[in-house]
Design a protein around this motif. Structure first.
Motif, PDB file in Angstrom:
ATOM      1  N   VAL A   1      29.502  34.023  27.522  1.00 51.71           N
ATOM      2  CA  VAL A   1      30.114  35.091  28.294  1.00 51.71           C
ATOM      3  C   VAL A   1      31.272  35.693  27.507  1.00 51.71           C
ATOM      4  O   VAL A   1      32.143  34.975  27.020  1.00 51.71           O
ATOM      5  N   VAL A   2      31.264  37.020  27.374  1.00 49.89           N
ATOM      6  CA  VAL A   2      32.352  37.730  26.708  1.00 49.89           C
ATOM      7  C   VAL A   2      33.328  38.210  27.777  1.00 49.89           C
ATOM      8  O   VAL A   2      32.969  39.036  28.619  1.00 49.89           O
ATOM      9  N   PRO A   3      34.550  37.705  27.820  1.00 50.49           N
ATOM     10  CA  PRO A   3      35.502  38.123  28.857  1.00 50.49           C
ATOM     11  C   PRO A   3      36.036  39.518  28.594  1.00 50.49           C
ATOM     12  O   PRO A   3      35.983  40.028  27.463  1.00 50.49           O
ATOM     13  N   VAL A   4      36.557  40.149  29.638  1.00 49.95           N
ATOM     14  CA  VAL A   4      37.163  41.479  29.521  1.00 49.95           C
ATOM     15  C   VAL A   4      38.586  41.401  30.058  1.00 49.95           C
ATOM     16  O   VAL A   4      38.914  40.543  30.886  1.00 49.95           O
ATOM     17  N   ASP A   5      39.416  42.304  29.583  1.00 49.77           N
ATOM     18  CA  ASP A   5      40.794  42.422  30.060  1.00 49.77           C
ATOM     19  C   ASP A   5      40.900  43.662  30.931  1.00 49.77           C
ATOM     20  O   ASP A   5      40.602  44.781  30.470  1.00 49.77           O
ATOM     21  N   LEU A   6      41.300  43.491  32.181  1.00 52.54           N
ATOM     22  CA  LEU A   6      41.511  44.612  33.093  1.00 52.54           C
ATOM     23  C   LEU A   6      42.998  44.654  33.438  1.00 52.54           C
ATOM     24  O   LEU A   6      43.468  43.874  34.268  1.00 52.54           O
ATOM     25  N   LEU A   7      43.721  45.532  32.776  1.00 53.06           N
ATOM     26  CA  LEU A   7      45.160  45.703  33.000  1.00 53.06           C
ATOM     27  C   LEU A   7      45.364  47.138  33.453  1.00 53.06           C
ATOM     28  O   LEU A   7      45.378  48.066  32.630  1.00 53.06           O
ATOM     29  N   ILE A   8      45.523  47.346  34.746  1.00 51.38           N
ATOM     30  CA  ILE A   8      45.539  48.691  35.326  1.00 51.38           C
ATOM     31  C   ILE A   8      46.913  48.963  35.907  1.00 51.38           C
ATOM     32  O   ILE A   8      47.399  48.217  36.771  1.00 51.38           O
ATOM     33  N   GLN A   9      47.541  50.015  35.419  1.00 45.55           N
ATOM     34  CA  GLN A   9      48.877  50.385  35.862  1.00 45.55           C
ATOM     35  C   GLN A   9      48.851  50.831  37.323  1.00 45.55           C
ATOM     36  O   GLN A   9      47.824  51.304  37.827  1.00 45.55           O
ATOM     37  N   PRO A  10      49.981  50.686  38.037  1.00 44.32           N
ATOM     38  CA  PRO A  10      49.966  50.951  39.489  1.00 44.32           C
ATOM     39  C   PRO A  10      49.668  52.388  39.867  1.00 44.32           C
ATOM     40  O   PRO A  10      49.182  52.636  40.961  1.00 44.32           O
ATOM     41  N   GLN A  11      49.951  53.339  38.973  1.00 43.86           N
ATOM     42  CA  GLN A  11      49.700  54.725  39.346  1.00 43.86           C
ATOM     43  C   GLN A  11      48.247  55.137  39.152  1.00 43.86           C
ATOM     44  O   GLN A  11      47.840  56.210  39.592  1.00 43.86           O
ATOM     45  N   ILE A  12      47.454  54.290  38.508  1.00 44.82           N
ATOM     46  CA  ILE A  12      46.062  54.640  38.210  1.00 44.82           C
ATOM     47  C   ILE A  12      45.212  54.488  39.466  1.00 44.82           C
ATOM     48  O   ILE A  12      45.264  53.468  40.152  1.00 44.82           O
TER      49      ILE A  12
END
Length: 826
Positions: A331-342
């Motif tokens: 399994v290739v992990p992903v990074d989900l870092l989403i700013q609050p205004q998005i």
């Protein structure tokens, strides 16, 4: 409807099936497969707290957290309420369920910091008197015991005596008529005792024939001599059955009288089992508990609270299961870092690059957090509590309903928009704040696909802008280039892309943020050998601008990779520096404490020596005072005092080596205060400072801080006295010069060993190899995970005995905490 449809699209039933395999009881497995999605955030927080407390409990208990003896007694309770009579096995299951649940409550009550579980079982009634009564009347086989009542015991005593008389008579017949019987055995047909008689000799033993063998050569005859005894035996059997039924009826009435409490007990046991299944599944996934963040506001000009969605190294739980149990790909992990205004994230990139998997992974993570499961991501796990998770993933083409791919998508999206409108109506006002967006997560796969590209792109743009106004977060995959430009028109939009390897012509499944995906069709076609004339002709139709954009995007991707690498290295250095500072502070505090203890000990020893010396001198004085003093007496007294002084006075310090050593470039010297041996890189300057190197570290030190390998101190330069009237600023500057501290070791893949999931015996050999390879770095990071702690304990025992390990500590929380051990090597 769309909620249930979304669960199917995200393969939620498969995840629930996997969860059920971790349940300990039948009811727990059923509850896992029928997992209900909570409607409020408070419910989710309670479920998460249950999971965390069971997780904590299982890591503490050495004997484990067991649900032995707990059965599904729901049907039995219903029948008892309807005045049915429960069987002995059903009554026994009720008794063992009471005992098993009481044991669970006892385990929880013995712990001090399990408030949620303690509250859950606080009012639990397990009726030990009912359990004892059932065990008194019902034996381990589920049958009514003789001790249940004196009447039953008397009936059974009569039955045994009657049976003995019948056997005695039949044994006599068998011996006398041995030639007429087929076999020397006594058996039963129904409740009648019979013997096998040859069909040809049936008249030899008159009686009632109750059965015949298949071949017809054997008759099973009840001799006339025991018919009356058999009739009496039948009456006793009926009396026994009636008494057993009366006993079971009385017990059933006791069960029916407390049915509500027993149903609540069963529900609590199921809740505990479900929490245990969640904890064990989360442990198997190596997941971490989520924290629900608050994201307030929703309009384009709104300012949400400064909390971002943080999901680092997020893994798809079904792919993890497939990899572990079905030999699937890693399994290739992903990074989900989403700013609050998005509000909207558009993911672009090649097919089979992992875009759809990313959507499903986020959707499952949101659902898992809601039901109290940990999320398969690295700490910290921070995300909103989404009231709804709505998805349009996959092809809804239907020949039976005459639906094209486009029509299927539009119908599903229409249902999503209806659900959003209903959600807005239901959350009119919360905490005096009017929410202009529905607290929902929307996942759209290939938005606008299946129709004319121009119209599909326009429809996709309008749809995403609507969702930005009406949904908490939308993540959509697309191939439309026009959607990539939305980020530069509206601050609520963000781009992401799946990385593509130009060399191998395959996706890497890594997610890149802030960068749109490149168009790779012509590049792939050219490298796969398509006719060059055709590719060049296609390039003219596309236009040179596209090629330039692709080059710009490629440059941005390369720049992003370099920045990520540098950021990772900087983060590692910062962590190492913080850890080094903490270690130095701890050592300094320990040294100060040790110095204080030694000083106190020395003072006590000195006082003791003084007192003893005073006593001995007083004895000498008394001997002198006892008679006339002669010269010989004075000499003896002087010699005694000298001996006392030799015993109690400390020896003189060893002479210091005379200065005269002057280091030069290439010499090896020692730095006592650091405990390091270093190489001289430059000769001392006028201020008496020189540059040295040890390991990979370089630093400037003073001549006062070094010595030769033989312990010889260097010759210090003669400092000129300041002229009268001049200030001593230069001296202050020299005094303020502090040698630089050596930089800490850097954690890399070469001095990091991951043994999570290993047995202790297998892990020891790997740790031995890793220590040999990491000696040059001086430090080895061993990642063993938290779990039950047995692997960590085994590693620590091994490190204690290893000759090359100077010491070891648990890592800082930022580096893994209790899940990582840092071994310092000699």
């Amino acid at each position: 409807m769309i909620q249930a449809e979304t669960l199917e699209l995200l393969e939620w039933p498969r995840l629930c099936q996997h969860l059920s395999t971790f349940a300990a009881t039948k009811l727990g497995a059923i509850a896992s497969r029928r997992l209900q999605i909570p409607q409020t955030q408070d419910e989710s927080l309670t479920l998460l707290a249950q999971t965390q407390e069971v997780y904590k409990l299982e890591t503490r208990l050495t004997t484990g957290w067991t649900f032995d003896g707990i059965y599904d007694i729901g049907d039995a309770l219903e029948r008892a309420e309807l005045q049915g009579i429960l069987s002995g096995e059903e009554l026994l299951n009720i008794a063992t369920t009471l005992a098993g649940t009481r044991q669970l409550r006892r385990v929880i009550d013995n712990q001090e910091d399990l408030p949620v579980l303690t509250e859950l079982v606080a009012d639990l009634r397990t009726y030990p008197e009912l359990e004892q009564e059932i065990h008194h009347c019902i034996d381990d086989r589920g049958e009514v015991a003789d001790r249940a009542s004196p009447k039953l015991a008397g009936i059974r005593q009569q039955m045994r005596q009657q049976r003995d008389r019948i056997y005695q008579i039949l044994q006599g017949i068998l011996q006398r008529q041995s030639g007429a019987v087929q076999e020397q055995v006594i058996t039963q047909r129904g409740d009648r005792f019979v013997i096998p008689v040859k069909a040809t000799s049936k008249d030899a033993i008159p009686g009632i024939v109750h059965d015949t063998s298949m071949s017809g050569v054997t008759l099973y005859v009840e001799p006339n001599a025991i018919v009356s005894l058999g009739n009496q035996m039948r009456q006793l059997i009926r009396q026994e059955q009636a008494e057993e039924e009366a006993i079971r009826r009385a017990l059933t009435e006791q069960v029916a009288a407390v049915k509500p409490d027993l149903e609540r007990l069963l529900a609590i046991a199921t809740t505990l089992d479900l929490a245990t299944a969640r904890a064990r599944y989360s442990y198997w996934l190596q997941a971490n508990p989520p924290r629900f963040i608050q994201m307030v506001g929703g309009g384009q000009d709104a300012h949400p609270t400064r909390e971002s969605i943080t999901l680092r190294q997020l893994r798809h739980p079904l792919l993890v299961w497939q990899h572990q149990h079905e030999q699937g790909a890693a399994v290739v992990p992903v990074d989900l870092l989403i700013q609050p205004q998005i509000r909207v994230v558009t993911i672009t990139g090649p097919n089979t690059g992992g875009k759809t998997v990313t959507l499903k992974t986020l959707g499952l993570a949101a659902l898992m957090a809601k039901v109290g499961l940990f999320v398969a991501a690295r700490e910290p796990v921070e995300m909103p509590w989404f009231e709804q998770v709505l998805a349009d993933i996959g092809d809804e083409q239907s020949l039976e309903q005459s639906l094209s791919t486009f029509s299927g998508h539009i119908r599903r999206i229409s249902r999503i928009l209806e659900a959003l409108e209903n959600g807005e109506e239901n959350e009119s006002a919360i905490a005096n704040e009017q929410l202009s967006t529905s607290n929902s997560l929307v996942l759209l796969d290939e938005v606008g696909a299946g129709t004319d590209p121009a119209e599909g792109s326009a429809l996709a743009i309008a749809l995403l802008q609507y969702l930005a106004d009406n949904a908490q977060l939308t993540m959509a995959t697309t191939h439309f280039g026009e959607l990539k430009a939305l980020k530069y028109q509206d601050s609520r939009f963000e781009n992401a892309s799946v990385e593509f390897d130009d060399v191998s012509l395959s996706p890497t499944y890594r997610l890149l943020w802030g960068i749109p995906g490149r168009s790779n069709a012509l590049t792939i076609a050219r490298r796969l050998g398509l006719n060059a004339e055709v590719v060049e002709k296609a390039q003219t139709y596309v236009g040179g601008a596209t090629e330039e954009v692709n080059e710009v995007i490629a440059g941005l991707e390369a720049q992003r990779r370099r920045q990520e690498t540098k950021a990772e290295e900087a983060a590692q250095l910062l962590k190492q520096a913080e850890r080094f500072y903490q270690e130095v502070s701890k050592k300094a505090a320990a040294l100060q404490e040790r110095e204080q203890q030694l000083r106190q000990q020395q003072e006590q020893e000195v006082l003791k020596a003084i007192a003893q010396a005073k006593g001995e001198i007083a004895q000498v004085i008394r001997r002198l005072q006892q008679g006339p003093m002669t010269a010989q007496d004075v000499n003896i007294a002087r010699e005694s005092v000298n001996q006392i002084a030799q015993r109690h006075l400390p020896p003189p310090p060893p002479p210091k080596p005379k200065p005269g050593f002057m280091p030069k470039e290439g010499d090896r010297i020692r730095i006592p205060r650091l405990g390091q041996t270093a190489e001289v890189l430059s000769s001392p300057n006028e201020a008496g400072q020189l540059t040295v190197k040890f390991g990979i570290m370089k630093m400037t030190v003073s001549l006062e801080d070094i010595e030769s390998l033989d312990g010889e101190k260097p010759e210090l330069p003669v400092k000129s006295k300041p002229v009268a009237g001049e200030t001593s600023n230069s001296q202050k500057k020299q005094t303020a010069t502090v040698p630089q501290q050596p930089k800490p070791a850097i954690r890399t893949s070469k001095n990091t060993l991951d043994i999570r999931g290993w047995r202790v015996a297998d892990a020891e050999s790997e740790v031995e190899k890793a220590i040999a390879q990491a000696v040059e770095y001086g430090v080895l990071w061993i990642v063993h995970g938290k779990g039950t702690g047995k692997l960590r304990q085994g590693v620590h025992e091994f490190l204690k005995q290893h000759p090359q390990v100077e010491r070891f500590d648990l890592a800082d929380r930022s580096e893994g905490g209790e899940g990582v051990t840092v071994a310092h090597l000699k």
